[in-house]
Design a protein around this motif. Structure first.
Motif, PDB file in Angstrom:
ATOM      1  N   LEU A 498       0.933  -1.037   0.204  1.00 41.32           N
ATOM      2  CA  LEU A 498       0.049   0.098   0.439  1.00 41.32           C
ATOM      3  C   LEU A 498       0.834   1.129   0.055  1.00 41.32           C
ATOM      4  O   LEU A 498       1.060   1.773  -0.645  1.00 41.32           O
ATOM      5  CB  LEU A 498      -0.544  -0.255   1.789  1.00 41.32           C
ATOM      6  CG  LEU A 498      -1.835  -0.398   1.189  1.00 41.32           C
ATOM      7  CD1 LEU A 498      -2.611  -0.945   2.878  1.00 41.32           C
ATOM      8  CD2 LEU A 498      -3.413  -0.385   0.027  1.00 41.32           C
ATOM      9  N   ALA A 499       1.537   1.258   1.301  1.00 40.72           N
ATOM     10  CA  ALA A 499       2.645   2.960   0.368  1.00 40.72           C
ATOM     11  C   ALA A 499       3.397   2.646  -0.284  1.00 40.72           C
ATOM     12  O   ALA A 499       3.738   3.244  -0.794  1.00 40.72           O
ATOM     13  CB  ALA A 499       4.099   1.933   2.084  1.00 40.72           C
ATOM     14  N   ALA A 500       4.173   1.794  -1.236  1.00 41.22           N
ATOM     15  CA  ALA A 500       4.352   1.753  -2.240  1.00 41.22           C
ATOM     16  C   ALA A 500       3.538   1.901  -3.627  1.00 41.22           C
ATOM     17  O   ALA A 500       4.532   2.696  -4.197  1.00 41.22           O
ATOM     18  CB  ALA A 500       5.022   0.231  -2.469  1.00 41.22           C
ATOM     19  N   ILE A 501       2.363   1.371  -3.436  1.00 42.01           N
ATOM     20  CA  ILE A 501       1.572   1.942  -4.417  1.00 42.01           C
ATOM     21  C   ILE A 501       1.440   3.435  -4.506  1.00 42.01           C
ATOM     22  O   ILE A 501       1.598   4.349  -4.966  1.00 42.01           O
ATOM     23  CB  ILE A 501       0.217   1.388  -4.668  1.00 42.01           C
ATOM     24  CG1 ILE A 501       0.462  -0.172  -5.123  1.00 42.01           C
ATOM     25  CG2 ILE A 501      -0.688   1.820  -4.895  1.00 42.01           C
ATOM     26  CD1 ILE A 501      -1.138  -0.980  -4.553  1.00 42.01           C
ATOM     27  N   GLY A 502       0.616   3.867  -3.282  1.00 45.13           N
ATOM     28  CA  GLY A 502       0.616   5.589  -2.882  1.00 45.13           C
ATOM     29  C   GLY A 502       2.187   6.454  -2.829  1.00 45.13           C
ATOM     30  O   GLY A 502       1.726   7.185  -3.612  1.00 45.13           O
ATOM     31  N   THR A 503       3.389   5.880  -2.551  1.00 45.97           N
ATOM     32  CA  THR A 503       4.967   6.454  -3.017  1.00 45.97           C
ATOM     33  C   THR A 503       4.557   7.060  -4.473  1.00 45.97           C
ATOM     34  O   THR A 503       5.006   7.372  -5.584  1.00 45.97           O
ATOM     35  CB  THR A 503       5.731   5.977  -2.607  1.00 45.97           C
ATOM     36  OG1 THR A 503       5.569   6.208  -1.164  1.00 45.97           O
ATOM     37  CG2 THR A 503       7.071   6.636  -3.399  1.00 45.97           C
ATOM     38  N   LEU A 504       3.966   5.989  -5.543  1.00 48.62           N
ATOM     39  CA  LEU A 504       4.664   5.780  -7.397  1.00 48.62           C
ATOM     40  C   LEU A 504       3.519   6.104  -8.040  1.00 48.62           C
ATOM     41  O   LEU A 504       3.366   7.075  -8.669  1.00 48.62           O
ATOM     42  CB  LEU A 504       4.505   4.601  -7.584  1.00 48.62           C
ATOM     43  CG  LEU A 504       5.809   3.792  -7.704  1.00 48.62           C
ATOM     44  CD1 LEU A 504       6.060   1.994  -7.445  1.00 48.62           C
ATOM     45  CD2 LEU A 504       7.262   4.422  -7.559  1.00 48.62           C
ATOM     46  N   ALA A 505       1.730   6.430  -7.690  1.00 46.28           N
ATOM     47  CA  ALA A 505       0.554   6.579  -8.087  1.00 46.28           C
ATOM     48  C   ALA A 505       0.393   8.177  -7.487  1.00 46.28           C
ATOM     49  O   ALA A 505       0.519   8.669  -8.700  1.00 46.28           O
ATOM     50  CB  ALA A 505      -0.301   6.024  -6.819  1.00 46.28           C
ATOM     51  N   ILE A 506       1.121   9.067  -7.144  1.00 46.40           N
ATOM     52  CA  ILE A 506       1.332  10.392  -6.101  1.00 46.40           C
ATOM     53  C   ILE A 506       2.682  10.527  -6.900  1.00 46.40           C
ATOM     54  O   ILE A 506       2.451  11.640  -8.079  1.00 46.40           O
ATOM     55  CB  ILE A 506       2.062  10.902  -4.950  1.00 46.40           C
ATOM     56  CG1 ILE A 506       0.480  10.599  -4.754  1.00 46.40           C
ATOM     57  CG2 ILE A 506       2.093  12.510  -5.010  1.00 46.40           C
ATOM     58  CD1 ILE A 506       0.550  10.426  -2.866  1.00 46.40           C
ATOM     59  N   GLY A 507       3.424   9.567  -7.250  1.00 47.97           N
ATOM     60  CA  GLY A 507       5.161  10.486  -8.495  1.00 47.97           C
ATOM     61  C   GLY A 507       4.225  10.254  -9.780  1.00 47.97           C
ATOM     62  O   GLY A 507       4.854  11.163 -10.594  1.00 47.97           O
ATOM     63  N   LEU A 508       3.620   8.752 -10.071  1.00 43.07           N
ATOM     64  CA  LEU A 508       3.864   8.893 -11.791  1.00 43.07           C
ATOM     65  C   LEU A 508       2.490   9.667 -11.848  1.00 43.07           C
ATOM     66  O   LEU A 508       2.068  10.046 -13.137  1.00 43.07           O
ATOM     67  CB  LEU A 508       3.449   7.572 -11.704  1.00 43.07           C
ATOM     68  CG  LEU A 508       4.708   6.732 -11.226  1.00 43.07           C
ATOM     69  CD1 LEU A 508       4.521   5.070 -11.739  1.00 43.07           C
ATOM     70  CD2 LEU A 508       5.612   7.142 -12.468  1.00 43.07           C
ATOM     71  N   TRP A 509       0.985   9.935 -11.452  1.00 42.94           N
ATOM     72  CA  TRP A 509       0.148  10.716 -11.565  1.00 42.94           C
ATOM     73  C   TRP A 509      -0.320  11.103 -10.733  1.00 42.94           C
ATOM     74  O   TRP A 509      -1.606  10.698 -10.379  1.00 42.94           O
ATOM     75  CB  TRP A 509      -1.016   9.350 -12.266  1.00 42.94           C
ATOM     76  CG  TRP A 509      -2.200   9.492 -12.637  1.00 42.94           C
ATOM     77  CD1 TRP A 509      -2.375  10.338 -13.980  1.00 42.94           C
ATOM     78  CD2 TRP A 509      -3.263   9.368 -12.644  1.00 42.94           C
ATOM     79  NE1 TRP A 509      -3.516  11.184 -13.800  1.00 42.94           N
ATOM     80  CE2 TRP A 509      -4.994  10.029 -13.466  1.00 42.94           C
ATOM     81  CE3 TRP A 509      -4.328   8.406 -11.788  1.00 42.94           C
ATOM     82  CZ2 TRP A 509      -6.113   9.729 -13.263  1.00 42.94           C
ATOM     83  CZ3 TRP A 509      -5.110   8.102 -11.713  1.00 42.94           C
ATOM     84  CH2 TRP A 509      -6.122   8.837 -12.737  1.00 42.94           C
ATOM     85  N   PRO A 510       0.633  12.742 -10.209  1.00 40.97           N
ATOM     86  CA  PRO A 510      -0.527  13.137  -9.484  1.00 40.97           C
ATOM     87  C   PRO A 510      -1.688  13.920  -9.850  1.00 40.97           C
ATOM     88  O   PRO A 510      -1.888  14.193  -8.447  1.00 40.97           O
ATOM     89  CB  PRO A 510       0.519  14.749  -9.840  1.00 40.97           C
ATOM     90  CG  PRO A 510       1.617  13.963 -10.771  1.00 40.97           C
ATOM     91  CD  PRO A 510       1.053  12.771 -11.845  1.00 40.97           C
ATOM     92  N   GLU A 511      -1.839  14.665 -10.494  1.00 39.42           N
ATOM     93  CA  GLU A 511      -3.821  15.233 -11.125  1.00 39.42           C
ATOM     94  C   GLU A 511      -4.464  14.650 -10.512  1.00 39.42           C
ATOM     95  O   GLU A 511      -4.754  15.759  -9.375  1.00 39.42           O
ATOM     96  CB  GLU A 511      -3.531  14.795 -12.396  1.00 39.42           C
ATOM     97  CG  GLU A 511      -5.009  15.665 -12.740  1.00 39.42           C
ATOM     98  CD  GLU A 511      -5.647  15.834 -14.371  1.00 39.42           C
ATOM     99  OE1 GLU A 511      -6.623  16.043 -14.522  1.00 39.42           O
ATOM    100  OE2 GLU A 511      -4.736  15.182 -15.160  1.00 39.42           O
ATOM    101  N   PRO A 512      -4.942  13.295  -9.363  1.00 40.05           N
ATOM    102  CA  PRO A 512      -5.859  13.577  -8.683  1.00 40.05           C
ATOM    103  C   PRO A 512      -5.490  14.222  -7.750  1.00 40.05           C
ATOM    104  O   PRO A 512      -6.585  14.417  -6.814  1.00 40.05           O
ATOM    105  CB  PRO A 512      -5.701  11.540  -8.761  1.00 40.05           C
ATOM    106  CG  PRO A 512      -5.539  11.218  -9.951  1.00 40.05           C
ATOM    107  CD  PRO A 512      -3.917  12.604 -10.334  1.00 40.05           C
ATOM    108  N   VAL A 513      -4.668  13.834  -7.310  1.00 38.21           N
ATOM    109  CA  VAL A 513      -3.957  13.801  -5.744  1.00 38.21           C
ATOM    110  C   VAL A 513      -4.143  15.633  -5.675  1.00 38.21           C
ATOM    111  O   VAL A 513      -4.385  16.774  -4.853  1.00 38.21           O
ATOM    112  CB  VAL A 513      -2.987  13.366  -5.092  1.00 38.21           C
ATOM    113  CG1 VAL A 513      -2.037  13.848  -3.321  1.00 38.21           C
ATOM    114  CG2 VAL A 513      -2.916  11.857  -4.748  1.00 38.21           C
TER     115      VAL A 513
END
Length: 525
Positions: A498-513
């Motif tokens: 879960l931590a890895a998914i959050g770290t990469l998701a924000i880095g690779l696809w930051p628009e939703p956040v």
């Protein structure tokens, strides 16, 4: 004054996530005497994680249609919910986009800490049932603190969270390190709380109100000369108190020992949830209460000094550490310095040091950048501490840098994930840490005389690469230190994933956040 039953019931409705978690905590506490074996402790841990997950669902379900955080505010969705209003009409709690996002960060941090600690508590032989109840109460205190807009509710929320964490730090009562860490954290934390409370009392003496909205109105109306001196002292004491709570230099002395001595899941919770709530408190007090130009000018330069000292001292001392938990402790101090850049940028705008066309943007960007950084740092730090827990085995603490030697040969997937966390902490592109730092840099580059903080932060980022990559070198360039298998469990694997998914998701696809964080600009309604 008449007692309006309907309004108070309505206020309780908006506090359902906190009330639900309180019930979960008391249920776990009541069940703890009957939990005597490993299976019972695991059930209690999963029940705690499930209770926090339900609270997270309730949080978004209740506020999605009224907060404006998921879309433009409307008359039906005003952008903020004012709770617990009394005769003066000023709320004790404010539920806005800012509160929703940071409460979600605290809940996610609590869930991750609970999952990563299921096996660790058994290994350390400290898995008593009360542990999860106390952790839940710490989450409840943090959530109330994030929404508080009155000195009374701020202090109650802060102490509820702090007292719970004092207990958690010293939970390993047979460990000398844990006892020492808890004592140092308690003594310095109580001292910091006293300073903060004294500052609040001085502000009350100068303005006649404990409410941040009332304080805002009083400062806008002007204060006599004697009141200005009281306000200056109040700001000084509250900056020092907040500095202790967020672990900014020179008020950081408790942090390395507390992080090293506490059980690692508690260290993770302190580095993420506690730090997030403490930053929320600082943002509420100074951006909402002390927003007048004269007062903003005073606290802005104080926080600017703390930011520069924290990022420099934290990174330099982290280079010298051989213990990963102490290294991450000093790293977290450096990250406090980075996050303070957003508060400084917003303060410079409130003080009038930024031209009017860019002033509103600078305030919003400064506040939003801190929120974004808390989101990014929560996933990254929690993941790094989860990998440290994975190295904890019978007879091996797993918290030395040498314990990471040869990890890429024995567990290539885990080594790759840890590398992602290290790169994110350093602020390398394609990670959450990079997006967070990008916004912080953008906030101080708006102007206001604090562009030098961005230069200093860039230099410190280069320094941090050394000690982060030193762990990576151990993982990929050296032979394993031992042949004992890593302690992989489903719950710990889930926490790391879960931590890895959050770290990469924000880095690779930051628009939703980024869209979500931009909706938190309701701090100054």
């Amino acid at each position: 004054m008449t007692f309006d039953t309907a309004s108070y019931v309505r206020d309780l409705y908006w506090l359902i996530p906190e009330l639900w978690l309180t019930l979960v905590g008391f249920a776990l506490l009541a069940a703890s005497p009957y939990i005597r074996d490993g299976a019972g402790r695991r059930i209690a841990a999963w029940a705690s994680a499930a209770g926090q997950a339900v609270a997270l669902v309730l949080l978004f379900a209740l506020y999605a249609g009224v907060s404006g955080v998921f879309g433009p505010a409307t008359p039906e969705a005003p952008g903020a919910i004012y709770a617990m209003q009394f005769a003066h009409g000023r709320p004790l709690l404010l539920i806005d986009g800012f509160a929703i996002v940071l409460k979600a960060v605290v809940l996610v941090a609590g869930i991750l800490a609970t999952l990563m600690g299921i096996r660790l508590l058994e290994t350390e032989r400290i898995g008593r049932g009360e542990f999860h109840a106390v952790l839940v109460f710490a989450v409840v205190g943090a959530m109330f603190l994030i929404s508080s807009t009155d000195f009374i509710t701020i202090f109650v929320g802060l102490e509820t969270m702090s007292l719970s964490v004092y207990l958690l730090v010293g939970w390993a009562k047979d460990s000398r390190k844990s006892n020492e860490a808890a004592l140092k954290y308690f003594l310095l934390g109580a001292f910091a709380g006293g300073l903060l409370l004294y500052g609040m009392s001085l502000a009350y003496g100068a303005t006649g109100t404990t409410n941040l909205f009332g304080l805002q109105q009083a400062l806008a109306a002007g204060t006599p000369e004697s009141g200005r001196w009281l306000l200056t002292l109040a700001i000084l004491f509250m900056v020092v108190g907040c500095g202790f709570k967020i672990a900014a230099v020179p008020f950081h002395v408790w942090t390395p020992d507390a992080y090293e001595g506490a059980p690692t899941l508690v260290t993770s919770f302190m580095a993420t949830a506690v730090k997030t709530a403490a930053f929320a408190m600082a943002l509420r007090i100074f951006l909402l209460g002390f927003d007048a130009p004269a007062q903003a000018a005073q606290w802005t330069w104080l926080f600017g000094i703390l930011a520069a000292l924290s990022m420099t001292v934290g990174n330099v001392i982290a280079v010298l550490q051989d213990n990963v938990k102490r290294m991450l402790a000093y790293s977290s101090i450096a990250h406090v310095g980075y996050a303070l850049m957003g508060l400084v940028a917003a303060g410079a705008a409130l003080a009038g040091w930024i031209p009017e066309p860019q002033r509103s943007l600078a305030i919003e960007l400064g506040q939003s950048s801190v929120v974004l950084y808390m989101v990014a740092y929560a996933f990254t730090a929690a993941g790094a501490f989860a990998v440290v827990i994975l190295l904890r085995r019978e007879g091996i603490e797993g918290d030395r840098i040498d314990d990471f030697s040869g990890m890429a040969r024995r567990a290539p997937g885990t080594a790759a994930v840890m590398l992602v966390f290290l790169l994110s902490l350093a602020g390398i592109p394609a990670t959450a840490g990079f997006i967070g730092k990008w916004w912080l840099f953008a906030s101080v580059l708006q102007g206001g005389g604090y562009r030098w903080l961005a230069v200093l932060a860039a230099l410190n980022t280069a320094v941090s690469l050394y000690y982060y990559l030193r762990v990576a070198v151990r993982m990929y360039m050296e032979i394993p230190a031992d042949e004992l298998p890593y302690a992989v469990t489903p719950s710990l694997t889930a926490a790391v994933a879960l931590a890895a998914i959050g770290t990469l998701a924000i880095g690779l696809w930051p628009e939703p956040v980024l869209r979500l964080v931009s909706g938190t600009a309701q701090l100054l309604p």
